[in-house]
Design an enzyme around this catalytic site. Structure first.
Site, PDB file in Angstrom:
ATOM      1  CB  SER A 111       4.974  -0.662  -2.032  1.00 40.14           C
ATOM      2  OG  SER A 111       4.844  -1.891  -2.716  1.00 40.14           O
ATOM      3  CE1 TYR A 139       3.309  -8.494  -0.227  1.00 40.07           C
ATOM      4  CE2 TYR A 139       3.911  -6.814  -1.831  1.00 40.07           C
ATOM      5  CZ  TYR A 139       2.984  -7.393  -0.988  1.00 40.07           C
ATOM      6  OH  TYR A 139       1.722  -6.861  -0.908  1.00 40.07           O
ATOM      7  CB  THR A 165       3.518  -7.618   3.284  1.00 37.23           C
ATOM      8  OG1 THR A 165       3.716  -6.210   3.453  1.00 37.23           O
ATOM      9  CG2 THR A 165       2.038  -7.893   3.059  1.00 37.23           C
ATOM     10  CE  LYS A 239       0.448  -3.198   5.159  1.00 36.17           C
ATOM     11  NZ  LYS A 239      -0.088  -3.922   4.010  1.00 36.17           N
ATOM     12  CG  HIS A 263      -3.002  -6.683   1.585  1.00 36.77           C
ATOM     13  ND1 HIS A 263      -1.796  -7.265   1.841  1.00 36.77           N
ATOM     14  CD2 HIS A 263      -2.813  -5.986   0.436  1.00 36.77           C
ATOM     15  CE1 HIS A 263      -0.926  -6.948   0.899  1.00 36.77           C
ATOM     16  NE2 HIS A 263      -1.510  -6.158   0.041  1.00 36.77           N
TER      17      HIS A 263
END
Ligand code: FMN
Length: 368
Positions: A111, A139, A165, A239, A263
């Site tokens: 992440s 992100y 994402t 995603k 999510h």
């Protein structure tokens, strides 16, 4: 070495045991979902509702779980989903998860909001001969210069794809977290975002929305996919695709794959479960791109069902954190081992030698 606590034989057992290990703050963060948590619950139920069909006396010797994904052959189709702040579950955090994933041949998606430097996690994975893919979840940050530098760090560290994402321009209505008063403990944070400056809040006119007229003015759009592809040599997967039209747009914008995901029920509540969303996305792409899926995968039978519905691979979220909380790297490895073993058993019992034949394992009652 901690060892697996006694009495744990399934991912559900791991989840139950983790409740005794994690404090209320961490539980609210890891286990919670958005609003009434309807999507969170239904993600699990939708896989459970699907029924399998078995064919008996099939030749099974030499069967395997191998799949092809983005030019590689993987030992099995299970990846670790990107999850932020894993040191909240165990002091070893993402390092333990990375080690376990690599040892079990599972892909790892780190992440953006990991509590471990992305270079450290990569170093642990890259040395393992039988490891799965190593991907970095991104992100897009309001500061695109910072985002570009982050992408360059991920490339230099050896990550092999970016997972952008796209389903969380705002975080969801996290009632469970608010009720618990969730906060990250001091000293824990998104270390890979250190040094990033957030834009100053815009002065709002009366009647303007802090969301639409400030925060979301920085949110990415389809145009940014072109920007991202131009600044990286890595393949970009999207995603958080749930709509077949967005799957087509992903293809048109040069994505290397899509991940059907809500999510884990943490953003928009009452989105359908991913087991229900997957078939339409698979149909819309008609083999043009790999389609991965996550949300509620808790059994090897769930993995097999996802593959039967046309997924190229699956990602697993919360069970990884539960294993991590219960026994660090060993716990994560145990979770992955259980899923793999269950997948093999489910294939054998369905008479399915390889996952490319999985489409026949779903029970479809004959219509009279
Ligand atoms: C605690 C937690 C943190 C997460 N953090 C991220 C994140 O940083 N980036 C992201 O793309 N998805 C994040 N997700 C979503 C997961 O990648 C994944 O979509 C979801 O957990 C899959 O559902 P499952 O937990 O039912 O397996 C997070 C999920 C959880 C549970």
């Amino acid at each position: 070495m901690t060892g697996i606590p006694p009495g744990i034989f399934s991912l559900a057992d791991h989840a139950l045991h983790a409740r005794q290990v994690l404090d209320a703050n961490a539980q609210a963060y890891f286990n919670g979902g958005a609003a009434d948590e309807i999507t969170l619950r239904e993600n699990l139920q939708a896989w459970q509702r699907l029924r399998l069909a078995t064919r008996v006396l099939q030749p099974l010797a030499g069967g395997h779980t191998r799949v092809h994904l983005l030019g590689r052959t993987l030992a099995h189709p299970i990846l670790v989903a990107p999850m932020a702040h894993q040191r909240l579950a165990h002091p070893d955090g993402e390092r333990a998860t990375a080690l376990a994933a690599a040892a079990l041949g599972a892909g790892l998606v780190l992440s953006t909001q990991a509590s471990t430097p992305l270079e450290d996690a990569a170093r642990l994975v890259l040395g393992e001969a039988d490891r799965g893919p190593l991907w970095f979840q991104l992100y897009l940050q309001p500061d695109r210069g910072f985002t570009q530098a982050l992408v360059q760090r991920a490339e230099a560290a050896g990550y092999e794809a970016l997972v952008l994402t796209v389903d969380a321009p705002v975080s969801g209505v996290r009632d469970r977290e608010r009720r618990t008063g969730f906060a990250l403990p001091p000293g824990m944070g998104a270390v890979n975002l250190e040094g990033m400056t957030l834009p100053a809040p815009r002065p709002l006119q009366s009647g303007q929305s802090p969301l639409f007229d400030d925060l979301l003015t920085h949110a990415p759009t389809w145009d940014d996919i072109g920007w991202l592809r131009a600044i990286t040599r890595l393949p970009v997967l999207l995603k958080g695709i749930t709509h077949p039209l967005d799957a087509r747009l992903a293809l048109e914008h040069g994505a290397a794959g899509v991940i059907v995901s809500n999510h884990g029920g943490r953003t928009l509540d009452t989105l359908p479960p991913t087991a229900e969303l997957l078939p339409d996305v698979v149909q819309a792409l008609d083999g043009a791109l790999p389609v991965l899926v996550d949300g509620g995968i808790r059994r090897g039978t769930d993995v097999l069902k996802a593959m039967a519905l046309g997924a190229s691979a699956v990602l697993v979220g919360r069970p990884i954190v539960h294993g991590l909380a219960n026994a660090g790297a060993q716990g994560v490895a145990h979770v992955l081992r259980l899923l793999r073993d269950e997948l093999e058993m489910a294939m054998a019992l369905c008479g399915c030698r390889q996952l490319s034949d999985a489409s026949s394992v779903l029970y479809r009652p004959a219509r009279g």
